[in-house]
Design a protein around this motif. Structure first.
Motif, short mmCIF file in Angstrom:
data_model
loop_
_atom_site.label_atom_id
_atom_site.label_comp_id
_atom_site.label_asym_id
_atom_site.label_seq_id
_atom_site.Cartn_x
_atom_site.Cartn_y
_atom_site.Cartn_z
N HIS A 171 0.80 -1.24 0.00
CA HIS A 171 0.00 0.00 0.00
C HIS A 171 0.83 1.28 0.00
CE1 HIS A 171 0.72 0.37 4.32
NE2 HIS A 171 0.01 1.47 4.37
N ASP A 172 1.94 1.31 0.71
CA ASP A 172 2.75 2.53 0.78
C ASP A 172 4.07 2.38 0.04
OD1 ASP A 172 1.09 4.25 2.07
OD2 ASP A 172 2.02 4.10 4.04
N LEU A 173 4.22 1.30 -0.72
CA LEU A 173 5.53 1.04 -1.34
C LEU A 173 5.90 2.13 -2.34
CD1 LEU A 173 7.89 -0.93 -1.38
CD2 LEU A 173 6.70 -2.26 -3.12
N GLY A 174 4.88 2.79 -2.91
CA GLY A 174 5.15 3.90 -3.83
C GLY A 174 5.91 5.03 -3.16
N LYS A 175 5.96 5.02 -1.83
CA LYS A 175 6.69 6.08 -1.13
C LYS A 175 8.18 6.02 -1.40
CE LYS A 175 3.35 7.41 2.19
NZ LYS A 175 2.94 7.67 3.58
N VAL A 176 8.69 4.86 -1.80
CA VAL A 176 10.13 4.80 -2.09
C VAL A 176 10.46 5.58 -3.36
CG1 VAL A 176 10.32 2.57 -0.91
CG2 VAL A 176 10.13 2.63 -3.42
N ILE A 177 9.44 5.93 -4.14
CA ILE A 177 9.65 6.81 -5.29
C ILE A 177 9.11 8.21 -5.00
CG2 ILE A 177 8.97 7.20 -7.70
CD1 ILE A 177 9.00 4.12 -8.02
N GLU A 178 8.05 8.30 -4.20
CA GLU A 178 7.45 9.60 -3.88
C GLU A 178 8.37 10.46 -3.02
OE1 GLU A 178 4.29 9.58 -0.95
OE2 GLU A 178 3.07 10.90 -2.19
N LEU A 179 9.10 9.81 -2.12
CA LEU A 179 9.95 10.55 -1.18
C LEU A 179 11.42 10.45 -1.59
CD1 LEU A 179 8.28 9.47 2.18
CD2 LEU A 179 7.82 11.51 0.81
N SER A 180 12.20 11.42 -1.09
CA SER A 180 13.59 11.53 -1.53
C SER A 180 14.52 10.54 -0.84
CB SER A 180 14.09 12.94 -1.26
OG SER A 180 14.05 13.20 0.13
N GLY A 181 14.16 10.09 0.36
CA GLY A 181 15.07 9.18 1.05
C GLY A 181 14.86 9.26 2.55
N PRO A 182 15.65 8.53 3.32
CA PRO A 182 15.40 8.44 4.76
C PRO A 182 15.83 9.67 5.56
CG PRO A 182 17.21 7.00 4.14
CD PRO A 182 16.69 7.60 2.87
N VAL A 183 16.70 10.54 5.02
CA VAL A 183 17.16 11.70 5.78
C VAL A 183 16.68 12.98 5.10
CG1 VAL A 183 19.17 12.76 6.87
CG2 VAL A 183 19.23 10.35 6.25
N SER A 184 16.30 13.98 5.90
CA SER A 184 15.83 15.27 5.37
C SER A 184 14.84 15.03 4.23
CB SER A 184 16.99 16.12 4.86
OG SER A 184 17.89 16.38 5.89
N THR A 185 13.87 14.22 4.52
CA THR A 185 12.96 13.72 3.50
C THR A 185 12.10 14.83 2.87
OG1 THR A 185 12.82 11.74 4.86
CG2 THR A 185 11.19 11.97 3.09
N THR A 186 12.06 14.86 1.55
CA THR A 186 11.18 15.78 0.81
C THR A 186 10.46 14.98 -0.28
OG1 THR A 186 12.96 16.27 -0.71
CG2 THR A 186 12.68 17.77 1.17
N TYR A 187 9.57 15.67 -1.00
CA TYR A 187 8.84 15.02 -2.09
C TYR A 187 9.60 15.17 -3.40
CZ TYR A 187 4.79 14.25 0.83
OH TYR A 187 3.96 13.80 1.81
N THR A 188 9.64 14.11 -4.19
CA THR A 188 10.21 14.19 -5.53
C THR A 188 9.18 14.82 -6.47
OG1 THR A 188 9.33 12.04 -6.14
CG2 THR A 188 11.51 12.05 -5.13
N VAL A 189 9.63 15.23 -7.67
CA VAL A 189 8.68 15.77 -8.65
C VAL A 189 7.62 14.72 -8.98
CG1 VAL A 189 8.42 16.50 -11.06
CG2 VAL A 189 10.23 17.48 -9.65
N GLU A 190 8.04 13.49 -9.19
CA GLU A 190 7.09 12.41 -9.47
C GLU A 190 6.13 12.23 -8.29
OE1 GLU A 190 9.13 9.12 -11.06
OE2 GLU A 190 7.30 7.96 -11.48
N GLY A 191 6.67 12.34 -7.09
CA GLY A 191 5.83 12.24 -5.90
C GLY A 191 4.78 13.33 -5.87
N ASN A 192 5.19 14.55 -6.17
CA ASN A 192 4.24 15.66 -6.17
C ASN A 192 3.19 15.52 -7.25
OD1 ASN A 192 4.49 17.78 -4.19
ND2 ASN A 192 6.57 18.10 -4.95
N LEU A 193 3.61 15.16 -8.46
CA LEU A 193 2.68 15.18 -9.59
C LEU A 193 1.81 13.93 -9.68
CD1 LEU A 193 4.73 16.80 -12.51
CD2 LEU A 193 3.26 17.89 -10.83
N LEU A 194 2.32 12.78 -9.20
CA LEU A 194 1.53 11.54 -9.31
C LEU A 194 1.08 11.02 -7.94
CD1 LEU A 194 3.49 9.59 -12.10
CD2 LEU A 194 1.62 11.23 -12.35
N GLY A 195 1.98 11.06 -6.96
CA GLY A 195 1.63 10.54 -5.63
C GLY A 195 1.92 9.06 -5.52
N HIS A 196 2.13 8.57 -4.29
CA HIS A 196 2.58 7.18 -4.12
C HIS A 196 1.51 6.18 -4.52
CE1 HIS A 196 0.65 7.99 -0.17
NE2 HIS A 196 0.41 6.70 -0.15
#
Lengths: 313, 313, 313, 313, 313, 313
Positions: E192-217
Motif C-alpha cells: 500500500h505505501d511502497l510507492g513512497k520509495v519513489i514519492e519521497l527523496s530518502g530516509p534523511v531530510s525527507t522531501t517530495y520528488t517531482v514524481e511524488g508531487n505530480l503523481l503521488g505514491h
C-alpha cells in the motif's frame, strides 16, 4: 534603467522608488523602526529603516517617492533591500507617482476603442443603449481602476484589461457554440465588474469604500442598470435579464451572488471571468519560477503550488 | 359551520370546498383519475376521483369551488376524504374564493394601522420618508400577500402579519438592549420582505414571477430603495445603510444575501425574522399533535420532529 | 480616579494595576524581557519590561498588583503603556484584586433577587423544586463566575448577569408567543450554563478543569438534574424534558449538544442565548469604535467587522 | 424445516411465519390491500393481500404468527411470496414468536459468561465495581436487546454479541499496543451502548422511547455511571474518565458525542465499535452476493456497493 | 551516554549533535543569526547562534554533525539549548550521521524476515508472485525509508515497521472475522505505501520528488503492479482487485484515493492503516506528558489534545 | 420519415422503434405489465403494455426493434405513447439497431481526421509519439463510444465529438494565452477520457465494467501511458507530466482525481472539459424549452433550471 527587481543579489542600487506601505515597529532595544515596501514598475521589495526619529516616520509615508542607495540581499529566500541612504524627492527630481505603478500591458486608448467596437457590434438596441450609457457615465474611472485589490489584475487599468481579455475570449467561445447570445454576453462582460469604480477607492493604494463594504460591486451595478433603464425609458425583459447576468456572475451564493446563473450566458460569463483571472495569476506567478521548480502557493487557486516543466521551450 | 379538518374520522361531510390543486394520474387499469387537494379555512385534505372523463378533468381544476358529500377516512395516518358526490358551484350557491382561504389572525386594518404607528414613531426623517414612500407605493399588495409560498405565514395577509409580529418583537428587544437604533430596525423590518410583492404572483396559488426567479425579492427591494431615495432627493448615509440592512437580512451568503450583516440592527433583524418564522411553524405544527407525541418533521427546522410534553397545561 | 483606558495617548500615568498575564520573551540581543497585560476595571493594556532579571520575573507574575508610572503610547493603532517605573504593592497600599476586575453592570444581590423572583413565578412544582434545589446548591459560585473564558460575559458575575438578561428577554418573548411554557423556559435558562461552575476554575484567570474538559458543562448539569430529581423524589416527565432543554441548548450536534432541540422551549432558549451573547459582544466592540468606522473582527460572529453609521445619535 | 428464504423461485411453500409489519394501501380500484413483511429466522419476504375486509386488517397485524401457503416469485429482482392461503395461528399450532426472530450466533449464556470473564480480569477496583454494578442492574435486557433498530446487529441478543466481539478485538489490539489500559477499554466497551436498554423499546418491533429520543443512549448511560459511583461511594478520577470514554464513543460531535475522544482508550474504542459494525454489515450483505457481482448499496457505509471477487475460495 | 532530551533544565551539556535544519534570521540590530534544530536519537532541540559571520552560515548547515557545549534552558515551556561553544566535526571525531537518526524499534533484518514470512503464507499464487516481485525490486529502499515526512513513523525504517505492525494487526483481525481473504489483505498491506520509495527523496531530510508531487505514491505503485503483472504474465482478476485495494487505501476521494473501497479487504486495510498511525502518534505524544496533564495538540488527530489519567499504572 | 418525438400530441403513429429498456411491474389487480422506453434518433418516449404474458416479457426486451402503432398522449406534462399494436421485427423488415441510436453531429471520419491533424501539429516528439500510439491502439472504440452513460455526450461517437470540440476550444484559448503549451494541452485532451473505452461496456446500453468500477477511467489511462512510454522507450519528464495532466483532469480530489492540477495546462484542460460538457447539456436542454419558460432541472448543473429569454432571436 533597470527596475528594482531586475537587479541581482549583491548588486548596488541607486534608484527612485515609491513607498507602497510603511509600518512602524518596535525593536527589542525599545527603539522604533520602519518596514517599507518600495516599488517601481518591475515589482516591489521590502526594506528596513532602523532607529528612526519621529520626523522620519512622518516623512517616509505611503505614496512618497524616495531616492534610495543600497544593496540587494537575499533574506530567507526573498529579496530585501539593505538601505545605505534614503531621501524624499522634491519637484526638482522630476519624478511622479505614475512612473512607479504597474499598468496593464495595453493602454487606455486601446481598451477604450475595443470596448467601443464590441458595443458597436451589438444588435439588440435595448442592451446596446444601456451598455453604452453606463460605460460613458463611468468611462474615466473604468479605464484607470484595477480589477481587484489583490490576487489578479491588481494594477492600473487592470479592470479595462480584464474586460477586454474576457470579451476576446467570449467572441472565440461564441463562434464554437453559436447558440450563445453575443449581445447579452458582451454587455454582461462589460458591466459585470463596473460597480468596482464605486466599491474601490481608486487605482493607487486601493481600499474598499463604505458603500463597497456594505453593498458590494454587484448590488451597486445592478442598481445602476435599473436607473439607466429608467432614464432611457427602456422596459423590455432585457433589463431584468441583464441584471440577472451581472448579479449572478460570481456563480454561487457563497461567493456573493444572490442568485446562481439561470441564463446560459450568465453561466458562461462566470466561467470566462474565472479563466481570465486564473490565466493572469498563473502567468504572473510562473514568470518568477525556473523550469523544474514549483511556484509559491497561489491562495485563490486553492492555495496550490504549480510546477514548471523542464521541457517547455 | 364546521370546517373540513374539524370533522372526526368516520363522520359524514357535506360542504363547499375550494380545489387547491388537481393532478391527473393513470390507474393500473389504464383509466385516468384525479388527486384533489380540497381546502377551506380549517386547512386542506386529499381526495381521489376515480374513472374520470375528460369533461371532469376540465371542470375540477384548481381555484374552482365545489360542493362535496362524502366521509372522512384515515389513510396511513393521514386524513382523506372519500367522495360520494361532487359538483361545481354556480353563482346561485353564493360562495366565493375568499371564504376558503386561510388568512392572518389579525385583519388588514389592524396591520395597516400598526405599521403607520411604527413609522410615525421614527425620528430620523430620511429613514421615515423612504419607509413611508415605499409602504404607500405597495400598500395594497403588502396587506394581501403571503410571506412565502410555503413553510411559514403562507396565507392571505401573511406578509403583513409577519411584519407586525416582528415589529412588536423588535420593540421588546430594543427596550432590553437600548443601544439599538429603533428607526433603522423598524424600517428594516417593514421593508425587508416588501420585494415579495413583485417576486410572488399574488395571494392565491402563489408562484414565482420571472423577475422573482431571476432577481429575487432582496435585489428587487434594494433597487426600490435606491429609486425612492432619488425621487425624494435623499442622499445621506441612511440610504446605503438601510439598503445594507435589507440586503443582508438572510444572514449568510449561502442563504441569498450578497453581504453578511455588518450593522448591529441588520444582525438582530435577521434573528427576529428567524424567531417569528420558527414560532409560526412550531405553533401550527404542534397544534396538530397530542401531548406525548411527536410532530411531523418540519423541513425548514432541519427536518426535525418536535415533542409535545404531557405535562403542559 | 481615571482608569487606564480613560487616558489619552501621550498622557502621563501613575496608577495601581493588576497583572493579568506576564509572558517572558527573549530579545535578539539574548536578554529576557516581559510582556505584561495590565488591567483595571476600565480594561487592559500591554506593556513591555526590558532587560529583566530573574528576580523580576518572579515578582511580576499574573495576579500581582503593581504601581506603575509611565506614558500611554499608540503602537500600530493599539494603545501601549511605556513603563517608567514599576513596583509590586504591599499591604500598606490598601488595594485588593477585586478592585481591578471588570464586573457585571448589576450586582450580586440584584442578580440573586431576580432569579428568586423568576423561580417564585413558576407554577409547575416539579420544575420549580429542581430549579430551586440546584440554584441553592451552587448559588455562591453562580453569582461570581463569568459566563465564559472569552468572547462574551467574560467578567466577574458574568454568568448571573447573562442569565438575568436572558430571563428578561424570555419574558418579553413569551408575552408575544403565549403558547410557550414559561416554567420550562425560565428553568432551562437558569440551569443551562450552571455546569460552568464545575467546568471552569473560577472568576479570576479562568481555565478549564479536567472535568470541564472531559465532560463539559452540558453533561455536568444534566447529571446534576438527574441527581436532584432522585434526591427530591421527583419522577414525572418534567425531569427528562428539562434535561433535554438543557442538553440541547447549543442547538446543533457540532456545537456540542448531543441532541438538537426537539421541544419548542429548547429551540427558543437556544436563540435567546445566542441573542444575549451577540448583543453583549456587539455592545462592547462598538463602544470602542467611532462613527463612520468599522470595528475589529469579532471571531464568534463569523469573524465579521461591524460598521458604526455616522447618523446614529 | 427449510426457512422462507431457503426456497427457490417457483417453489411451493407451506410455512408458519411471523408478520413483521402490515401496511394498508389503497389500490387504484378503490379497494384496500395489505403489504405484509413476513419473517422467520432465515430472513423476511414481502407479500400482498388483495381486496381485504376490515376484519382481515384487524387480524393480520404485526407480531401475529400466520400459516401461509403460496409460491415464491421473483418480482423486479426481489423475492416475493404469492399468497394462496393464509390464516392466523392459535395455541394449538404450538408456535411462538421467539421461533421466528433472528438471533445472535452465540447464545445468552455464552455472552454472559464472556462478559463476566472480562470483568473478572480487571485490576482497577473502581472500574471493575462500576462495571459489574451496572451490568448486573441491566443484565436481562442487555442479553436480549438488539444493538440497533437497523443497519447492524439488529437482532435478538445483538447488543451482547456486538459487545463480546468488540471485547475480543480489544484484547487482540491491546496485545499489539501494550500501552493501552485494558481495564478502561473493557469497561468502556461493556458500558458504551448499555443506555440502549432504556433508549429502545425492546427486542421485537424495536422503536425509540421518549427518553431515548430526548436524551439518547449516551446521556442515559453517563447519568447511570454517575449514580452508580455515588451509590458505591467511588470518587476517584476513574469516574470522570470512564464517563468520558463512554460519552465520546461516537467519535465526533456531529455524530452525537458531546466531546471528541481525549483519552487514547476512547479513541480506540470508537474505532473498534466501527470495525465490528462494518464487519457485521459486510458479512451479511456479501452473503447474498455471488462472486463477480456487486452487493446492494449499504447506506451506513457511505452508500457504497461492494464487489465479491471471483477468485476468493 | 545521555541523549540531548534526557538532560534536565539547567544541566550542562557537551555532546555531538546533528544539525537537522538551520535557518538564517535578521535580528533587530540588523545582524544575522541562525536558528538551529539539533538532534540525536533522543529527539531534537532548538538553539540560537547570534551575530554570525557568512562563514558560519556556510559551515553550520543541515546534515552537519557538530560538537556543542552549553546548557539546557526552559523557554516558554519548551526546552532550548543555550550554546556556549560549537564546532563542526571532522573524520577524527569518529561519528556518523546514522548515529543521530531515530530509527524503528525493530531492525531491518527482523522487518525483512517478517515480510518474507507473510508472503510465504499466501496461498494465491498470483497475489504471492506480484507481491514478492515488487518487494524484491524495492527491498533496500523499503527497509530504510520513513513512512511519511511527518506525523507518524517519520524515522529510519519507519515504512517497514509500519507495514509489519499492520500485518500483525491484520492477522489478529482476520482470526476474529474469518471471512476476510488473508492473501489479499497481507499483499495490500505490504504494497500500500511502497510507492513512497519513489514519492519521497530518502530516509534523511525527507522531501517530495517531482514524481511524488505530480503523481503521488498511490498512482506510482498502481502503475508498478500493472507492470509487474505484465512482466510475470499474470492476467487474472487478482491484478485489478489488488490495484483497487491499494488505490483505495486512503478511504475517501478527498483524502487522495480515486475510488473508495469497494472490496471488504480494502475497507479493513484502510482502517488498519489508520489504527497503526494513530497508535504511533498517541504513543509518542503521551510519552512526553505527565499523568494529570494534556498532551500538545496532535494535528492529524483533528488537532485534539489528549489527557493522561492519574490512575494509569 | 418523422421521428417519434416529432409527432404532436393526439397524432397517430406507425413506426419502427428500438426498445431501450423494458421493466416489469405488477398492477394492483395482480397482473404483470411492462414499462417500455422506446427510442429512435429523435429521442425516447415511455409506453405501457398491460396484462402481458410471460412470452411477451421474453420478446419485448431491451435492444429489440419493434413496429408500433398507437397515439401520442400527454401524461402529466410528459409525452407518452399509447400502444394499439406492437410486434417484434424480423430480418424482412430491413431495419437495424444503428438506425435508432442518437449519434454525434459529426461523423467518425471527420472526428478521426481532426484528431490526426491535431497530433500532426505537435512539436514535442515524446508527447506526439505517446499520443499517436495510444490513439492508434484504441481508435475503433474511441470513435464509437459515448463520453458518458448519462448527463452529457451520452450518444454514439459522443467521446470523439467531445474531444474534438475541446480541441477546437483549446486552440482558441491558446491563441489568447500564448504561454500555454499546446502540445501538452492537445495531448491531454485527446487522452483524458480515453480510459472510458475500458471503463464502459460499449456504445449501446452502456454500463460500467468491473475494471471501470474498481479502477476508473483515470487510473486505467494513466497505466496505459506508463506502458506506452515503456514500449516506446520514452523516459523524459513528459511522461510524468502527461500522466499528471490526465489524472488531475477532474479538478478536485472529491471528484475523483488523486491530485489537483499542478500544471497550468492541467488547470485549463479541466475548465475546457467543464465548458464543453455544460454547453452540451444547456444546448440539449434549452432546445426543448419555449422562450419565456424555464427548463427542467439539470442535475449536474447544481440541479438548476435555466430560463430562455423572450427576446432571443
Amino acid at each position: 534603467m533597470k527596475g528594482i527587481l531586475e537587479h541581482e543579489v549583491g548588486e548596488q542600487v541607486d534608484l527612485f522608488l515609491l513607498i507602497k506601505s510603511a509600518t512602524k515597529g518596535m525593536a527589542s532595544n525599545g527603539k522604533p523602526f520602519l518596514t517599507l515596501i518600495l516599488q517601481d514598475k518591475s515589482g516591489d521589495i521590502e526594506a528596513k529603516l532602523w532607529d528612526i526619529s519621529n520626523d522620519q516616520v512622518r516623512i517616509f509615508q505611503a505614496e512618497t517617492i524616495v531616492r534610495v542607495a543600497g544593496e540587494v540581499h537575499n533574506y530567507r529566500g526573498r529579496l530585501q533591500l539593505k538601505i545605505r541612504q534614503i531621501r524624499p524627492t522634491s519637484a526638482h527630481d522630476g519624478v511622479n507617482v505614475a512612473d512607479f505603478l504597474e499598468t496593464a500591458p495595453i493602454d487606455k486608448e486601446e481598451i477604450s476603442s475595443k470596448i467601443t467596437q464590441y458595443i458597436f457590434e451589438m444588435k439588440n438596441p435595448n442592451i446596446q443603449r444601456i451598455t453604452r450609457h453606463l460605460m460613458k457615465k463611468y468611462l474615466d474611472r473604468f479605464l484607470e481602476y484595477p480589477a481587484a485589490t489583490k490576487n489578479h489584475h491588481e494594477f492600473v487599468s487592470g479592470l479595462g484589461f480584464h474586460v477586454v481579455s474576457m470579451l476576446d475570449l467570449a467572441k472565440a467561445i461564441a463562434e464554437l457554440y453559436p447558440f450563445l447570445d453575443r449581445d447579452l454576453l458582451y454587455s454582461g462582460i462589460i458591466l459585470h465588474d463596473l460597480g468596482k469604480v464605486i466599491e474601490l477607492s481608486g487605482p493607487v493604494s486601493t481600499t474598499y469604500t463604505v458603500e463597497g463594504n456594505l453593498l458590494g460591486h454587484i448590488t451597486i451595478i445592478v442598481n445602476e442598470i435599473a436607473k439607466a433603464a429608467e432614464e432611457l425609458g427602456i422596459q423590455g425583459e432585457e433589463v431584468v435579464v441583464l441584471q440577472h447576468v451581472v448579479l449572478s456572475h460570481h456563480g454561487k451564493l457563497e461567493w456573493g451572488s444572490p442568485k446562481q446563473p439561470m441564463i446560459k450566458e450568465a453561466e458562461i460569463l462566470h466561467i470566462i471571468d474565472n479563466i481570465d483571472a486564473k490565466m493572469n495569476m498563473l502567468d504572473r506567478s510562473l514568470k518568477r519560477v525556473k523550469p523544474g521548480e514549483f511556484s509559491e502557493r497561489i491562495f485563490p487557486l486553492d492555495n496550490r503550488s504549480f510546477y514548471k516543466p523542464t521541457f517547455h521551450s
